[in-house]
Design a protein around this motif. Structure first.
Motif, PDB file in Angstrom:
ATOM      1  N   ILE A   1      39.662  52.706  13.092  1.00 15.00           N
ATOM      2  CA  ILE A   1      39.179  53.641  14.115  1.00 15.00           C
ATOM      3  C   ILE A   1      39.005  55.029  13.508  1.00 15.00           C
ATOM      4  O   ILE A   1      38.020  55.728  13.752  1.00 15.00           O
ATOM      5  CB  ILE A   1      40.154  53.679  15.309  1.00 15.00           C
TER       6      ILE A   1
ATOM      7  N   TYR B   1      44.066  60.929  24.916  1.00 15.34           N
ATOM      8  CA  TYR B   1      44.897  59.954  25.604  1.00 15.34           C
ATOM      9  C   TYR B   1      44.689  60.049  27.102  1.00 15.34           C
ATOM     10  O   TYR B   1      44.546  59.030  27.794  1.00 15.34           O
ATOM     11  CB  TYR B   1      46.366  60.170  25.240  1.00 15.34           C
TER      12      TYR B   1
ATOM     13  N   VAL C   1      44.848  64.587  14.441  1.00 15.94           N
ATOM     14  CA  VAL C   1      45.744  65.177  15.441  1.00 15.94           C
ATOM     15  C   VAL C   1      45.607  64.439  16.762  1.00 15.94           C
ATOM     16  O   VAL C   1      46.593  64.051  17.385  1.00 15.94           O
ATOM     17  CB  VAL C   1      45.419  66.679  15.621  1.00 15.94           C
ATOM     18  N   SER C   2      44.379  64.242  17.187  1.00 21.88           N
ATOM     19  CA  SER C   2      44.128  63.566  18.461  1.00 21.88           C
ATOM     20  C   SER C   2      44.770  62.195  18.488  1.00 21.88           C
ATOM     21  O   SER C   2      45.424  61.803  19.451  1.00 21.88           O
ATOM     22  CB  SER C   2      42.633  63.402  18.686  1.00 21.88           C
ATOM     23  N   ILE C   3      44.534  61.437  17.404  1.00 17.10           N
ATOM     24  CA  ILE C   3      45.033  60.061  17.382  1.00 17.10           C
ATOM     25  C   ILE C   3      46.555  60.041  17.359  1.00 17.10           C
ATOM     26  O   ILE C   3      47.204  59.268  18.076  1.00 17.10           O
ATOM     27  CB  ILE C   3      44.448  59.308  16.167  1.00 17.10           C
TER      28      ILE C   3
ATOM     29  N   HIS D   1      35.879  54.929  11.432  1.00 17.76           N
ATOM     30  CA  HIS D   1      34.665  54.958  12.258  1.00 17.76           C
ATOM     31  C   HIS D   1      34.444  56.336  12.873  1.00 17.76           C
ATOM     32  O   HIS D   1      33.308  56.793  12.987  1.00 17.76           O
ATOM     33  CB  HIS D   1      34.742  53.905  13.374  1.00 17.76           C
ATOM     34  N   SER D   2      35.542  56.981  13.269  1.00 18.41           N
ATOM     35  CA  SER D   2      35.417  58.317  13.850  1.00 18.41           C
ATOM     36  C   SER D   2      34.931  59.310  12.810  1.00 18.41           C
ATOM     37  O   SER D   2      34.055  60.133  13.073  1.00 18.41           O
ATOM     38  CB  SER D   2      36.760  58.788  14.402  1.00 18.41           C
TER      39      SER D   2
ATOM     40  N   GLU E   1      48.590  62.240  18.494  1.00 15.23           N
ATOM     41  CA  GLU E   1      49.081  62.633  19.806  1.00 15.23           C
ATOM     42  C   GLU E   1      48.952  61.470  20.785  1.00 15.23           C
ATOM     43  O   GLU E   1      49.836  61.217  21.590  1.00 15.23           O
ATOM     44  CB  GLU E   1      48.294  63.857  20.295  1.00 15.23           C
ATOM     45  N   HIS E   2      47.835  60.780  20.676  1.00 14.19           N
ATOM     46  CA  HIS E   2      47.578  59.640  21.554  1.00 14.19           C
ATOM     47  C   HIS E   2      48.717  58.628  21.454  1.00 14.19           C
ATOM     48  O   HIS E   2      49.287  58.195  22.451  1.00 14.19           O
ATOM     49  CB  HIS E   2      46.258  58.982  21.127  1.00 14.19           C
TER      50      HIS E   2
ATOM     51  N   ARG F   1      43.801  67.956  20.816  1.00  9.46           N
ATOM     52  CA  ARG F   1      42.471  68.551  20.955  1.00  9.46           C
ATOM     53  C   ARG F   1      41.967  68.265  22.366  1.00  9.46           C
ATOM     54  O   ARG F   1      41.998  67.121  22.818  1.00  9.46           O
ATOM     55  CB  ARG F   1      41.488  67.958  19.940  1.00  9.46           C
TER      56      ARG F   1
ATOM     57  N   SER G   1      40.804  66.502  10.369  1.00  5.22           N
ATOM     58  CA  SER G   1      42.182  66.759  10.804  1.00  5.22           C
ATOM     59  C   SER G   1      42.247  66.761  12.331  1.00  5.22           C
ATOM     60  O   SER G   1      43.236  66.310  12.914  1.00  5.22           O
ATOM     61  CB  SER G   1      42.711  68.068  10.196  1.00  5.22           C
ATOM     62  N   ASP G   2      41.174  67.214  12.997  1.00 10.14           N
ATOM     63  CA  ASP G   2      41.111  67.112  14.458  1.00 10.14           C
ATOM     64  C   ASP G   2      41.301  65.672  14.910  1.00 10.14           C
ATOM     65  O   ASP G   2      42.053  65.383  15.839  1.00 10.14           O
ATOM     66  CB  ASP G   2      39.761  67.618  14.979  1.00 10.14           C
ATOM     67  N   ILE G   3      40.579  64.791  14.256  1.00  4.26           N
ATOM     68  CA  ILE G   3      40.654  63.372  14.625  1.00  4.26           C
ATOM     69  C   ILE G   3      42.085  62.882  14.453  1.00  4.26           C
ATOM     70  O   ILE G   3      42.662  62.226  15.332  1.00  4.26           O
ATOM     71  CB  ILE G   3      39.690  62.544  13.756  1.00  4.26           C
TER      72      ILE G   3
ATOM     73  N   PRO H   1      35.433  57.036  18.068  1.00  6.83           N
ATOM     74  CA  PRO H   1      34.130  57.256  17.427  1.00  6.83           C
ATOM     75  C   PRO H   1      33.109  57.844  18.395  1.00  6.83           C
ATOM     76  O   PRO H   1      32.316  58.708  18.014  1.00  6.83           O
ATOM     77  CB  PRO H   1      33.716  55.856  16.977  1.00  6.83           C
TER      78      PRO H   1
ATOM     79  N   ARG I   1      37.186  68.674  10.976  1.00  8.51           N
ATOM     80  CA  ARG I   1      36.926  67.593  11.923  1.00  8.51           C
ATOM     81  C   ARG I   1      37.869  66.423  11.672  1.00  8.51           C
ATOM     82  O   ARG I   1      38.413  65.834  12.590  1.00  8.51           O
ATOM     83  CB  ARG I   1      35.486  67.087  11.780  1.00  8.51           C
TER      84      ARG I   1
END
Lengths: 114, 897
Positions: free
Chosen positions: B56, A31, B19-21, B59-60, B23-24, A79, B15-17, A54, B13
């Motif tokens: 998204i 973010y 988490v990131s999303i 795609h990630s 949080e975003h 992350r 779960s990383d994605i 991506p 990976r």
């Protein structure tokens, strides 16, 4: 409504350079990265989450970025992405070729205008 | 290792994605709350801003997948699950594909093996067949391919050309092999120096012929084919240097050619040097097949130009004997017309093969159209599902990909099954195809066939898949979801794509049916042609050769043949026997030369060339060739050397107006030859095949004074074909009886090529019957696929319009009116298809012209019958569903939802 994820930035590779450059200055989470690019570019560039995430994964896969567990400003788990040595090398190479290209375009445009 | 760690590290990976999303979005929502937005609204806004979360994320994640493979596996799983739910659909499609693709692969393998692959010689594209053209030689138009070389032409070309690396001439024939086991006839090729160098295939043992072997006074040598070596000597290398008896001549075996080696397409047992005596050559004797290897980089026109200047040299260097004019051949205007050797080998069959390939290709197209139709119906039933998925964020491309994926999966599976079908089909083709199909041994289901199958599968999958994919990826979510079941009848444009497909199908079926019917009419026309002999099923034929060294005196040769014929005639069941130098349609022309009628003046001074055959008494009677006027030869005519001839009816008409008028008239070969009296006229014989015009023929006695020596000398036919009229024709025991009859006269004489005239006759019609069979199969497949197509469209329309039918019935529409409504729409589609098909057929069948006989490619009967058949088929295919529509109970129809 589905956003059209195909409306990309200026040219292929531009987003990657901006990501690498931004993260090289300071490791960030997703973010923060979006906000950073948007604010620095004065919102001139429309960076979409649809292409950012991506792209991050692509850079991770190629070993140009590294990610580690971290805590966001609000204290939530997230992350943090940082540039690896390979990423730095790649960035420098890309910057050079980008500047060459930019200079070339600028010259041609300047010439056509006269 | 990296692959594994990627595979196992992937869930981390993912779960990383996530988490990131997550949080975003939370962070953005927090920001919005800080700006004063209520929490719930802020979260919603943050999500909306973020975009299509699922997409998204996908795609990630895809960055960590072998994208193609994994989405492939996912799609495959899904496709298989869906196909298993509708086995009838899957089996129909797969069977259609297996047969369609299989037929195409089989035919492709033949086309590839025969037409496309280079000949099995090194640098085969430099090989040419040495044919000459002689537009000034009247009557030569009877030769289908042109003029061959004479030995003197061969030496002139070989000595003086600048464009060939090597060239040579060859002829084929039979040799009597004695001293091994029973005497037998072996297929031999007589070759000059240059043939082996041109083909450039080394022997497996021993050596090629050398220049000394080609010396007529040198050692007598022979080379063996691999097959003959294996059969007779068990592959023993020790045979090199040993000798065998050929036509009573002792020859030393010097080499063995490798397995599969052929000269052009000729299977042979033995190679023998031609060993021309250069001192005795004359200009004439144009009976030798020439082949040559061009120097690298030389084109055929260059070679033609190089050799054309040698024709004059040739006339200056040789003559036809004292008192003859060597420059006579200037009138013939001889010039080289060399052609690629492959063209020579492949010959006439290429047209047939391309027609067959086009035919099965068309059937495949029709099958694809049918499958596309089925898929459209199927996609229609998934309309709501697809709309919901589109609404949930599946992109158009994703849906199109999935629909395409399903069809390509089907077509590839079909292709796999097709390989089995192709294997069977190929064996069938080779069993029932023309027996003289060239390069038969080179036809195989090989890598190229597999590649063809694969490409065809994928292409057809895309072809029949793209139509529904195109239609349904455009589905707008709103209209499909709201409108699906509410309208009383089918949306017009959905019906339209299916109608277009049916029209295309009818048009293609029409083309195939027209072609098939044209071939059937051709076949019928050929069957009605009088070939010049009768009841071929009861005619046994075989060849026999009496070599020089066995019986030297020509009169003795004829006496021996006469005795043998009498012995054969005495065999139980044999009603008559005759022999000649060549049987009709067997592919042999004993001789061609000038022959002029007395008192007739010919343009250019020389009479045209005529086919010569040499016959024994009783030959015409045995064959069933009618003697139209006059009489047959008698044995006393022959032994007395009476100057008599028999001519074909067309020769008699051409010169004397009628058969009867020809009797007693005279003609002669050369101006210094004695006059020959016409004692008989026989009906025209289709010597070159049923579909070729009967050549003008002069029949000479089997023994005569040869005009080719000076002075004329006794000559008799040493290679003859027996014709035996008997009910036992085709019977092994008859052949054994004949062989015994021959041996009772002379123990060293084998007989060769036993068979019936029916076999020769059928073989000459083989090209037509093969094309006919293929087109008939393709045509009936096209017709049934077309009927299925029309039936499918109409019955689907009926199902879709059940409610409308209910309303119409309830409002008092008469039932027959409703039935007619559906039949009419089927007839409309058929009508449009027939219209388009007629135009296409008229254009396409022009290319079949050379395969037709006795009818035009625009044969009115064919073009009248086929549309009728199709219209009838359309009525049949639409009447059944139409009847169902009319028998609907309005109350039930309206209740259906």
């Amino acid at each position: 409504m589905a956003k059209d994820s195909d409306s990309r930035d200026l040219f292929p590779g531009a987003l990657e350079i901006m990501i690498l450059q931004s993260l090289h200055r300071k490791p960030m989470h997703g973010y923060a990265l979006v906000k950073h690019i948007k604010s620095v570019s004065d919102n001139l560039l429309q960076i979409e989450e649809g292409s950012l995430y991506p792209a991050l994964q692509r850079l991770l896969r190629e070993g140009l970025l590294d990610s580690e567990e971290g805590i966001s400003a609000k204290g939530r788990p997230t992350r943090i992405y940082r540039v690896t040595a390979a990423g730095l090398h790649h960035l420098e190479k890309e910057m050079q070729s980008f500047e060459k290209m930019y200079a070339g375009i600028a010259r041609v445009l300047a010439f056509s205008r006269t | 290792m990296q692959v594994l760690s990627r595979l196992f590290g992937r869930s981390r990976r993912y779960s990383d994605i996530d988490v990131s999303i997550r949080e975003h979005i939370s962070e953005r929502a927090d920001e919005l709350v800080e700006e004063g937005m209520p929490r719930a609204k802020a979260e919603q806004a943050a999500r909306r801003e973020f975009g299509n979360l699922a997409l998204i994320r996908q795609h990630s994640r895809e960055q960590w997948q072998w994208r193609a493979l994994e989405s492939f596996l996912a799609d495959l799983k899904f496709t298989i699950r869906r196909l298993r739910k509708s086995p009838a659909f899957a089996i129909t499609v797969l069977l259609t594909l297996a047969i369609g693709i299989g037929a195409n692969t089989a035919v492709f393998s033949v086309v590839d093996g025969v037409l496309l692959k280079p000949l099995p010689y090194p640098d085969a594209n430099r090989l040419v067949a040495l044919w000459l053209d002689a537009p000034g030689a009247a009557g030569l138009s009877n030769f289908e391919e042109g003029l061959r070389l004479s030995p003197s032409l061969y030496f002139t070309f070989a000595d003086h050309n600048h464009t060939f690396q090597s060239l040579g001439v060859w002829v084929s024939g039979e040799l009597n092999v004695t001293g091994l086991a029973q005497p037998e006839q072996a297929h031999a090729l007589w070759i000059s120096d240059g043939i082996l160098q041109t083909l450039d295939v080394p022997p497996v043992a021993g050596r090629w012929f050398s220049a000394q072997d080609q010396d007529p006074k040198g050692a007598k040598t022979v080379m063996l084919s691999y097959g003959y070596w294996q059969r007779h000597f068990g592959g023993d290398r020790g045979v090199i240097g040993t000798s065998i008896q050929l036509d009573s001549q002792t020859r030393e075996i010097v080499g063995i050619m490798p397995r599969g080696f052929r000269v052009l397409d000729r299977e042979f047992d033995l190679l023998v040097p031609l060993a021309f005596d250069r001192g005795k050559l004359i200009l004439a004797g144009f009976g030798y097949n020439g082949i040559g290897r061009l120097k690298p980089g030389v084109s055929i026109p260059q070679a033609n130009a190089d050799v054309s200047r040698l024709i004059e040299t040739w006339m200056h260097s040789y003559s036809n004997g004292p008192g003859t004019n060597p420059f006579f051949y200037r009138n013939w205007r001889i010039n080289p017309e060399f052609r690629p050797l492959k063209q020579q080998v492949v010959g006439q069959v290429s047209k047939v093969l391309w027609v067959v390939m086009a035919t099965v290709g068309l059937v495949m197209l029709i099958a694809c159209v049918n499958i596309a139709n089925l898929l459209l119906v199927r996609a229609d039933s998934r309309r709501q599902e697809l709309s919901i998925r589109a609404a949930l964020g599946a992109g158009r491309a994703r849906i199109a990909r999935e629909l395409l994926f399903e069809s390509v999966t089907l077509s590839l599976t079909g292709g796999l099954l097709a390989l089995g079908a192709a294997y069977g089909g190929l064996r069938l083709l080779m069993a029932f195809g023309p027996a003289d199909l060239p390069r038969l041994s080179e036809i195989a289901l090989d890598g190229r066939s597999f590649a063809f199958t694969f490409v065809l599968s994928v292409l057809s999958g895309f072809l029949f898949g793209s139509i529904p994919a195109y239609r349904y990826s455009r589905t707008s979510a709103a209209s499909a979801l709201s409108g699906s079941n509410r309208t009383a009848s089918l949306g017009r444009d959905r019906q339209r794509s299916r109608s277009v497909l049916v029209v295309a199908q009818v048009a293609m079926a029409l083309v195939l049916l027209v072609s098939a019917l044209l071939m059937i009419r051709t076949f019928a026309a050929l069957r009605n042609v009088d070939p010049g002999f009768s009841d071929p099923a009861h005619l046994e034929t075989m060849r026999m050769f009496i070599p020089d060294l066995l019986v030297t005196d020509p009169v003795q040769v004829t006496r021996l043949q006469n005795e043998i014929a009498d012995k054969i005639a005495a065999i139980p069941g044999v009603t008559s026997v005759g022999f000649s130098a060549a049987l009709p349609m067997a592919g042999d022309d004993p001789n061609w030369d000038e022959f002029g009628a007395e008192g007739k003046h010919y343009a250019g001074g020389d009479p045209p060339l005529r086919l010569f055959n040499y016959v024994a008494p009783g030959y015409f009677h045995t064959l069933g060739t009618r003697i139209v006027a006059g009489r047959d030869f008698t044995w006393s005519d022959i032994y007395n050397f009476n100057q008599y001839i028999i001519v074909s009816e067309n020769f008699a008409r051409e010169n004397w107006g009628s058969a009867a008028a020809a009797i007693g008239k005279r003609g002669r070969q050369f101006t210094n030859s004695p006059w020959q009296v016409v004692i008989g006229v026989v009906q025209d014989v289709r010597h070159n095949g049923v579909d070729e015009k009967p050549p003008v023929t002069i029949y000479w006695p089997t023994m005569l004074m040869s005009p080719y020596t000076r002075p004329p000398s006794t000559d008799s036919q040493r290679a003859i074909s027996f014709a035996i009229r008997t009910n036992r024709a085709g019977n092994e025991s008859l052949v054994a009886d004949v062989q015994r009859a021959v041996w009772s006269i002379n123990g060293s004489l084998p007989i060769a090529n036993p068979g019936t005239m029916q076999e020769i006759y059928s073989k000459s019609m083989e090209r037509t019957s093969f094309t006919l069979a293929m087109l008939a199969i393709a045509g009936s497949m096209a017709l049934s696929l077309g009927i299925i197509g029309i039936y499918g469209v109409i019955s689907y329309a009926v199902a879709q319009r059940t409610r409308e039918m209910g309303i119409r019935l309830a409002l008092g529409a008469p039932k027959h009116e409703l039935k007619w409504m559906f039949v009419r729409s089927a007839l409309m589609l058929t009508g449009v298809g027939v219209g388009i098909g007629m135009v296409a057929a008229a254009a396409l069948t022009q290319s079949m012209k050379s395969l037709l006989y006795g009818i035009s490619p625009l044969d009115p009967i064919t073009y009248f019958t086929v549309p009728l058949v199709l219209a009838f088929a359309a009525i049949l295919a639409s009447y059944l569903p139409a009847r169902r529509a009319a028998s609907i109970n309005p109350v039930e129809a309206l209740r259906v939802d």
